[in-house]
Design a protein around this motif. Structure first.
Motif, PDB file in Angstrom:
ATOM      1  N   MET A  73       0.802  -1.184   0.000  1.00  0.00           N
ATOM      2  CA  MET A  73       0.000   0.000   0.000  1.00  0.00           C
ATOM      3  C   MET A  73       0.863   1.273   0.000  1.00  0.00           C
ATOM      4  O   MET A  73       0.467   2.281  -0.524  1.00  0.00           O
ATOM      5  N   ALA A  74       2.021   1.195   0.631  1.00  0.00           N
ATOM      6  CA  ALA A  74       2.932   2.335   0.683  1.00  0.00           C
ATOM      7  C   ALA A  74       3.389   2.719  -0.721  1.00  0.00           C
ATOM      8  O   ALA A  74       3.524   3.902  -1.029  1.00  0.00           O
ATOM      9  N   LEU A  75       3.595   1.738  -1.563  1.00  0.00           N
ATOM     10  CA  LEU A  75       3.996   2.000  -2.942  1.00  0.00           C
ATOM     11  C   LEU A  75       2.900   2.770  -3.672  1.00  0.00           C
ATOM     12  O   LEU A  75       3.176   3.727  -4.389  1.00  0.00           O
ATOM     13  N   PHE A  76       1.659   2.371  -3.454  1.00  0.00           N
ATOM     14  CA  PHE A  76       0.524   3.053  -4.090  1.00  0.00           C
ATOM     15  C   PHE A  76       0.392   4.482  -3.578  1.00  0.00           C
ATOM     16  O   PHE A  76       0.175   5.414  -4.359  1.00  0.00           O
ATOM     17  N   ASP A  77       0.567   4.701  -2.283  1.00  0.00           N
ATOM     18  CA  ASP A  77       0.502   6.043  -1.694  1.00  0.00           C
ATOM     19  C   ASP A  77       1.621   6.916  -2.243  1.00  0.00           C
ATOM     20  O   ASP A  77       1.414   8.090  -2.559  1.00  0.00           O
ATOM     21  N   ASP A  78       2.797   6.331  -2.352  1.00  0.00           N
ATOM     22  CA  ASP A  78       3.950   7.062  -2.886  1.00  0.00           C
ATOM     23  C   ASP A  78       3.703   7.459  -4.345  1.00  0.00           C
ATOM     24  O   ASP A  78       3.967   8.583  -4.751  1.00  0.00           O
ATOM     25  N   LEU A  79       3.169   6.518  -5.114  1.00  0.00           N
ATOM     26  CA  LEU A  79       2.864   6.777  -6.513  1.00  0.00           C
ATOM     27  C   LEU A  79       1.786   7.852  -6.640  1.00  0.00           C
ATOM     28  O   LEU A  79       1.891   8.759  -7.477  1.00  0.00           O
ATOM     29  N   THR A  80       0.784   7.794  -5.802  1.00  0.00           N
ATOM     30  CA  THR A  80      -0.298   8.782  -5.807  1.00  0.00           C
ATOM     31  C   THR A  80       0.249  10.169  -5.493  1.00  0.00           C
ATOM     32  O   THR A  80      -0.120  11.158  -6.135  1.00  0.00           O
ATOM     33  N   LYS A  81       1.143  10.271  -4.535  1.00  0.00           N
ATOM     34  CA  LYS A  81       1.746  11.559  -4.168  1.00  0.00           C
ATOM     35  C   LYS A  81       2.572  12.117  -5.331  1.00  0.00           C
ATOM     36  O   LYS A  81       2.521  13.305  -5.623  1.00  0.00           O
ATOM     37  N   LYS A  82       3.324  11.247  -5.996  1.00  0.00           N
ATOM     38  CA  LYS A  82       4.140  11.691  -7.131  1.00  0.00           C
ATOM     39  C   LYS A  82       3.262  12.178  -8.282  1.00  0.00           C
ATOM     40  O   LYS A  82       3.554  13.190  -8.909  1.00  0.00           O
ATOM     41  N   VAL A  83       2.183  11.450  -8.536  1.00  0.00           N
ATOM     42  CA  VAL A  83       1.262  11.859  -9.600  1.00  0.00           C
ATOM     43  C   VAL A  83       0.607  13.191  -9.233  1.00  0.00           C
ATOM     44  O   VAL A  83       0.472  14.077 -10.075  1.00  0.00           O
ATOM     45  N   ALA A  84       0.244  13.359  -7.979  1.00  0.00           N
ATOM     46  CA  ALA A  84      -0.374  14.612  -7.524  1.00  0.00           C
ATOM     47  C   ALA A  84       0.605  15.774  -7.687  1.00  0.00           C
ATOM     48  O   ALA A  84       0.229  16.857  -8.150  1.00  0.00           O
ATOM     49  N   LYS A  85       1.875  15.569  -7.297  1.00  0.00           N
ATOM     50  CA  LYS A  85       2.889  16.622  -7.457  1.00  0.00           C
ATOM     51  C   LYS A  85       3.107  16.952  -8.930  1.00  0.00           C
ATOM     52  O   LYS A  85       3.208  18.120  -9.311  1.00  0.00           O
ATOM     53  N   PHE A  86       3.175  15.912  -9.758  1.00  0.00           N
ATOM     54  CA  PHE A  86       3.363  16.119 -11.197  1.00  0.00           C
ATOM     55  C   PHE A  86       2.189  16.911 -11.776  1.00  0.00           C
ATOM     56  O   PHE A  86       2.382  17.859 -12.547  1.00  0.00           O
ATOM     57  N   THR A  87       0.979  16.532 -11.378  1.00  0.00           N
ATOM     58  CA  THR A  87      -0.219  17.231 -11.861  1.00  0.00           C
ATOM     59  C   THR A  87      -0.204  18.679 -11.405  1.00  0.00           C
ATOM     60  O   THR A  87      -0.507  19.590 -12.180  1.00  0.00           O
ATOM     61  N   GLU A  88       0.167  18.902 -10.161  1.00  0.00           N
ATOM     62  CA  GLU A  88       0.234  20.262  -9.620  1.00  0.00           C
ATOM     63  C   GLU A  88       1.243  21.101 -10.402  1.00  0.00           C
ATOM     64  O   GLU A  88       0.976  22.248 -10.767  1.00  0.00           O
ATOM     65  N   LYS A  89       2.416  20.527 -10.658  1.00  0.00           N
ATOM     66  CA  LYS A  89       3.447  21.251 -11.413  1.00  0.00           C
ATOM     67  C   LYS A  89       2.985  21.513 -12.846  1.00  0.00           C
ATOM     68  O   LYS A  89       3.253  22.577 -13.409  1.00  0.00           O
ATOM     69  N   THR A  90       2.303  20.544 -13.437  1.00  0.00           N
ATOM     70  CA  THR A  90       1.800  20.714 -14.801  1.00  0.00           C
ATOM     71  C   THR A  90       0.775  21.840 -14.856  1.00  0.00           C
ATOM     72  O   THR A  90       0.812  22.686 -15.760  1.00  0.00           O
ATOM     73  N   ILE A  91      -0.110  21.872 -13.893  1.00  0.00           N
ATOM     74  CA  ILE A  91      -1.126  22.932 -13.840  1.00  0.00           C
ATOM     75  C   ILE A  91      -0.455  24.282 -13.635  1.00  0.00           C
ATOM     76  O   ILE A  91      -0.804  25.266 -14.270  1.00  0.00           O
TER      77      ILE A  91
END
Length: 91
Positions: free
Chosen positions: A1-19
């Motif tokens: 589950m930690a891997l999924f949380d880590d991946l979710t955080k990275k995707v969220a940061k990437f999306t934030e930076k893209t926006i």
């Protein structure tokens, strides 16, 4: 589950930076459009000033050595336009 949380955080940061970057690009584009619009307004004012100056030169019979070639060319173009209009009326 930690891997999924880590991946979710990275995707969220990437999306934030893209926006954020998209917003910056939109602001830059908006500023460039504003600059082009202002430059077009400036060109319009120079055109109007040139027309006014041409009228002053012709009306007051003022001779300006630097303006003389432009005035002559404008007169030639005006004559050509008149000739073309006359040829249309004859047809």
């Amino acid at each position: 589950m930690a891997l999924f949380d880590d991946l979710t955080k990275k995707v969220a940061k990437f999306t934030e930076k893209t926006i954020e970057k998209s917003s910056e690009l939109a602001d830059t584009a908006k500023t460039k459009v504003s600059i082009k619009s202002a430059e077009a307004d400036l060109d319009d004012q120079f055109i109007e000033l040139g027309k006014l100056y041409y009228e002053v030169l012709n009306k007051d019979n003022v001779f300006d050595e630097k303006a003389a070639p432009f005035v002559q060319k404008i007169d030639e173009i005006n004559q050509r336009i008149e000739n073309l209009k006359s040829s249309l009326e004859k047809e």
